[in-house]
Design a protein around this motif. Structure first.
Motif, PDB file in Angstrom:
ATOM      1  N   GLY A  90      23.166 -17.082  37.512  1.00 26.60           N
ATOM      2  CA  GLY A  90      23.282 -16.627  38.890  1.00 26.60           C
ATOM      3  C   GLY A  90      22.286 -15.585  39.336  1.00 26.60           C
ATOM      4  N   GLY A  91      21.376 -15.168  38.461  1.00 28.56           N
ATOM      5  CA  GLY A  91      20.382 -14.164  38.824  1.00 28.56           C
ATOM      6  C   GLY A  91      19.012 -14.545  38.298  1.00 28.56           C
ATOM      7  N   LYS A  92      17.992 -13.889  38.796  1.00 30.93           N
ATOM      8  CA  LYS A  92      16.627 -14.173  38.360  1.00 30.93           C
ATOM      9  C   LYS A  92      16.330 -13.457  37.038  1.00 30.93           C
ATOM     10  CE  LYS A  92      14.868 -14.709  43.068  1.00 30.93           C
ATOM     11  NZ  LYS A  92      13.948 -14.161  44.099  1.00 30.93           N
ATOM     12  N   VAL A  93      15.612 -14.172  36.167  1.00 31.66           N
ATOM     13  CA  VAL A  93      15.189 -13.599  34.890  1.00 31.66           C
ATOM     14  C   VAL A  93      13.740 -13.977  34.625  1.00 31.66           C
ATOM     15  CG1 VAL A  93      17.490 -13.620  33.839  1.00 31.66           C
ATOM     16  CG2 VAL A  93      16.000 -15.632  33.603  1.00 31.66           C
ATOM     17  N   PHE A  94      13.147 -13.301  33.627  1.00 32.66           N
ATOM     18  CA  PHE A  94      11.810 -13.641  33.142  1.00 32.66           C
ATOM     19  C   PHE A  94      11.948 -14.367  31.809  1.00 32.66           C
ATOM     20  CE2 PHE A  94      11.381  -9.537  35.404  1.00 32.66           C
ATOM     21  CZ  PHE A  94      10.489  -9.907  36.398  1.00 32.66           C
ATOM     22  N   TYR A  95      11.070 -15.346  31.594  1.00 32.18           N
ATOM     23  CA  TYR A  95      11.106 -16.074  30.328  1.00 32.18           C
ATOM     24  C   TYR A  95       9.738 -16.686  30.064  1.00 32.18           C
ATOM     25  CZ  TYR A  95      10.806 -20.690  32.438  1.00 32.18           C
ATOM     26  OH  TYR A  95      10.340 -21.801  33.096  1.00 32.18           O
ATOM     27  N   GLU A  96       9.542 -17.142  28.837  1.00 33.71           N
ATOM     28  CA  GLU A  96       8.356 -17.894  28.455  1.00 33.71           C
ATOM     29  C   GLU A  96       8.814 -19.225  27.869  1.00 33.71           C
ATOM     30  OE1 GLU A  96       5.042 -14.861  26.866  1.00 33.71           O
ATOM     31  OE2 GLU A  96       7.027 -14.548  25.981  1.00 33.71           O
ATOM     32  N   GLU A  97       8.137 -20.319  28.224  1.00 34.59           N
ATOM     33  CA  GLU A  97       8.559 -21.638  27.780  1.00 34.59           C
ATOM     34  C   GLU A  97       8.596 -21.760  26.261  1.00 34.59           C
ATOM     35  OE1 GLU A  97       6.301 -24.754  29.522  1.00 34.59           O
ATOM     36  OE2 GLU A  97       7.015 -24.361  31.573  1.00 34.59           O
ATOM     37  N   ASP A  98       7.699 -21.064  25.581  1.00 31.55           N
ATOM     38  CA  ASP A  98       7.637 -21.174  24.126  1.00 31.55           C
ATOM     39  C   ASP A  98       8.808 -20.486  23.430  1.00 31.55           C
ATOM     40  OD1 ASP A  98       5.295 -22.610  24.301  1.00 31.55           O
ATOM     41  OD2 ASP A  98       3.991 -20.888  23.894  1.00 31.55           O
ATOM     42  N   TYR A  99       9.490 -19.594  24.142  1.00 28.44           N
ATOM     43  CA  TYR A  99      10.569 -18.816  23.521  1.00 28.44           C
ATOM     44  C   TYR A  99      11.795 -18.828  24.438  1.00 28.44           C
ATOM     45  CZ  TYR A  99       6.191 -17.154  21.487  1.00 28.44           C
ATOM     46  OH  TYR A  99       4.942 -17.092  20.921  1.00 28.44           O
ATOM     47  N   PRO A 100      12.446 -19.987  24.578  1.00 29.08           N
ATOM     48  CA  PRO A 100      13.505 -20.112  25.587  1.00 29.08           C
ATOM     49  C   PRO A 100      14.764 -19.306  25.298  1.00 29.08           C
ATOM     50  CG  PRO A 100      13.366 -22.096  24.240  1.00 29.08           C
ATOM     51  CD  PRO A 100      12.178 -21.255  23.888  1.00 29.08           C
ATOM     52  N   ASN A 101      14.925 -18.804  24.092  1.00 33.26           N
ATOM     53  CA  ASN A 101      16.113 -17.983  23.805  1.00 33.26           C
ATOM     54  C   ASN A 101      15.850 -16.489  23.983  1.00 33.26           C
ATOM     55  OD1 ASN A 101      14.462 -17.918  21.417  1.00 33.26           O
ATOM     56  ND2 ASN A 101      16.219 -17.129  20.258  1.00 33.26           N
ATOM     57  N   LEU A 102      14.670 -16.134  24.496  1.00 32.77           N
ATOM     58  CA  LEU A 102      14.349 -14.736  24.788  1.00 32.77           C
ATOM     59  C   LEU A 102      14.301 -14.566  26.294  1.00 32.77           C
ATOM     60  CD1 LEU A 102      11.516 -14.153  22.142  1.00 32.77           C
ATOM     61  CD2 LEU A 102      14.002 -13.985  21.850  1.00 32.77           C
ATOM     62  N   ILE A 103      15.331 -13.969  26.846  1.00 36.55           N
ATOM     63  CA  ILE A 103      15.514 -13.854  28.288  1.00 36.55           C
ATOM     64  C   ILE A 103      15.462 -12.375  28.672  1.00 36.55           C
ATOM     65  CG2 ILE A 103      17.046 -14.366  30.225  1.00 36.55           C
ATOM     66  CD1 ILE A 103      16.048 -16.863  28.819  1.00 36.55           C
ATOM     67  N   PHE A 104      14.724 -12.068  29.745  1.00 35.59           N
ATOM     68  CA  PHE A 104      14.546 -10.674  30.170  1.00 35.59           C
ATOM     69  C   PHE A 104      15.085 -10.497  31.586  1.00 35.59           C
ATOM     70  CE2 PHE A 104      11.616 -11.585  26.831  1.00 35.59           C
ATOM     71  CZ  PHE A 104      11.595 -10.443  26.064  1.00 35.59           C
ATOM     72  N   ALA A 105      15.949  -9.521  31.736  1.00 37.43           N
ATOM     73  CA  ALA A 105      16.592  -9.273  33.025  1.00 37.43           C
ATOM     74  C   ALA A 105      15.607  -8.721  34.040  1.00 37.43           C
ATOM     75  CB  ALA A 105      17.748  -8.290  32.843  1.00 37.43           C
ATOM     76  N   GLN A 106      15.861  -9.055  35.304  1.00 42.54           N
ATOM     77  CA  GLN A 106      15.161  -8.402  36.407  1.00 42.54           C
ATOM     78  C   GLN A 106      16.048  -7.269  36.921  1.00 42.54           C
ATOM     79  OE1 GLN A 106      13.066 -10.384  39.450  1.00 42.54           O
ATOM     80  NE2 GLN A 106      12.800 -12.292  38.325  1.00 42.54           N
ATOM     81  N   ASP A 107      15.472  -6.089  37.026  1.00 41.14           N
ATOM     82  CA  ASP A 107      16.239  -4.940  37.500  1.00 41.14           C
ATOM     83  C   ASP A 107      16.793  -5.193  38.897  1.00 41.14           C
ATOM     84  OD1 ASP A 107      15.850  -3.448  35.201  1.00 41.14           O
ATOM     85  OD2 ASP A 107      13.985  -2.554  35.928  1.00 41.14           O
ATOM     86  N   GLY A 108      18.058  -4.845  39.061  1.00 51.17           N
ATOM     87  CA  GLY A 108      18.711  -4.996  40.352  1.00 51.17           C
ATOM     88  C   GLY A 108      19.451  -6.302  40.532  1.00 51.17           C
ATOM     89  N   GLU A 109      19.246  -7.264  39.629  1.00 51.36           N
ATOM     90  CA  GLU A 109      19.929  -8.543  39.744  1.00 51.36           C
ATOM     91  C   GLU A 109      21.392  -8.422  39.301  1.00 51.36           C
ATOM     92  OE1 GLU A 109      18.584 -12.102  40.641  1.00 51.36           O
ATOM     93  OE2 GLU A 109      17.870 -10.428  41.834  1.00 51.36           O
ATOM     94  N   ILE A 110      22.207  -9.326  39.841  1.00 54.58           N
ATOM     95  CA  ILE A 110      23.613  -9.412  39.455  1.00 54.58           C
ATOM     96  C   ILE A 110      23.826 -10.780  38.820  1.00 54.58           C
ATOM     97  CG2 ILE A 110      26.006  -9.434  40.251  1.00 54.58           C
ATOM     98  CD1 ILE A 110      25.156  -7.494  42.470  1.00 54.58           C
ATOM     99  N   TYR A 111      24.349 -10.773  37.597  1.00 58.37           N
ATOM    100  CA  TYR A 111      24.535 -11.997  36.821  1.00 58.37           C
ATOM    101  C   TYR A 111      26.020 -12.324  36.713  1.00 58.37           C
ATOM    102  CZ  TYR A 111      19.699 -10.989  35.697  1.00 58.37           C
ATOM    103  OH  TYR A 111      18.354 -10.715  35.801  1.00 58.37           O
ATOM    104  N   ASP A 112      26.285 -13.602  36.503  1.00 55.24           N
ATOM    105  CA  ASP A 112      27.655 -14.089  36.394  1.00 55.24           C
ATOM    106  C   ASP A 112      27.880 -14.632  34.986  1.00 55.24           C
ATOM    107  OD1 ASP A 112      29.863 -16.091  36.424  1.00 55.24           O
ATOM    108  OD2 ASP A 112      29.987 -15.558  38.529  1.00 55.24           O
ATOM    109  N   PHE A 113      28.804 -14.014  34.265  1.00 55.74           N
ATOM    110  CA  PHE A 113      29.166 -14.472  32.933  1.00 55.74           C
ATOM    111  C   PHE A 113      30.630 -14.902  32.951  1.00 55.74           C
ATOM    112  CE2 PHE A 113      25.725 -11.363  32.169  1.00 55.74           C
ATOM    113  CZ  PHE A 113      24.829 -12.179  31.497  1.00 55.74           C
ATOM    114  N   ASP A 114      30.826 -16.202  33.088  1.00 56.98           N
ATOM    115  CA  ASP A 114      32.187 -16.760  33.120  1.00 56.98           C
ATOM    116  C   ASP A 114      33.051 -16.072  34.174  1.00 56.98           C
ATOM    117  OD1 ASP A 114      31.612 -18.578  31.115  1.00 56.98           O
ATOM    118  OD2 ASP A 114      32.286 -17.244  29.518  1.00 56.98           O
TER     119      ASP A 114
END
Length: 231
Positions: free
Chosen positions: A85-109
């Motif tokens: 539910g929020g924007k993140v930064f990632y690299e295609e080569d490392y899809p399990n490494l996710i970096f939060a964008q400051d100020g975003e609100i995420y939804d976990f279940d």
């Protein structure tokens, strides 16, 4: 899917590797690192080697922005995507490494979590003198703070969790301060802003890293080496 949370790693992921093996995690599981993961620190082959190792871990790392790492928006290899539910930064080569964008609100279940990363480096001048990387993106600027507040407006200033690197000013663990640091010279603007957020926001639990201690006061939790299940 299980969600776990821990503090600064500073490029040392031994405890994370041990945890994954002990608990039999998979990449469906998420481990939140509360800043200073140190994955984007040297900005050279050393970081790529570390990312390659971490990409083999049976877990997804969700990294909050700390003060000992570059903000991914400043690194050309990172892309944006929507995640929980929020924007993140990632690299295609490392899809399990996710970096939060400051100020975003995420939804976990169904649980809402706002991310308010960044902090001032008390070792800034030591790093600059000794050729150790320091990043002028370590604290959010006014535009990021404004964005975060607008995001909170959208949810009526009510979330379940806050994930930050440092803490509101009144929750600083002063007993853990380094005695060699003159606190009068430390920029507290981030902690003061978080204090304003704290006073306006309705939330269940606040989690932060940064101070290299494990302690709690009320519903504000500072985590270092412990790995806790979020809920």
């Amino acid at each position: 899917m299980s969600i776990y949370i821990t503090g600064d790693t500073h490029r040392d992921f031994d405890r994370i590797e041990d945890f994954c093996h002990s608990y039999g995690t998979s990449k469906e599981d998420i481990l939140i690192i509360l800043g200073d993961a140190g994955i984007n620190f040297f900005l050279d082959q050393r970081d790529e080697l570390l990312k390659g190792e971490l990409s083999q871990y049976p877990i997804t790392l969700f990294c909050i922005h700390g003060n000992h790492e570059e903000y991914p928006s400043e690194i050309s290899s990172y892309e944006e995507m929507e995640w929980h539910g929020g924007k993140v930064f990632y690299e295609e080569d490392y899809p399990n490494l996710i970096f939060a964008q400051d100020g975003e609100i995420y939804d976990f279940d169904g649980k809402k979590a706002v991310v308010l990363g960044g902090a001032y480096s008390v070792d800034k001048y030591y790093r600059l003198r000794n050729g150790i990387p320091w990043f002028d993106t370590e604290q959010p600027d006014d535009s990021v703070k404004e964005y975060a507040e607008k995001q909170l407006d959208k949810v009526g200033w009510s979330v379940d969790f806050v994930f930050s690197h440092t803490v509101p000013l009144s929750y600083e663990p002063r007993w853990a301060f380094l005695p060699s640091i003159n606190q009068a010279m430390v920029d507290k603007s981030m902690e003061k802003w978080l204090e304003e957020i704290f006073n306006r926001l309705s939330f269940e639990q606040w989690y932060a890293g940064h101070y290299h201690v494990d302690c709690s006061e009320g519903n504000v939790n500072i985590i270092f080496e412990e790995i806790e299940e979020l809920y």
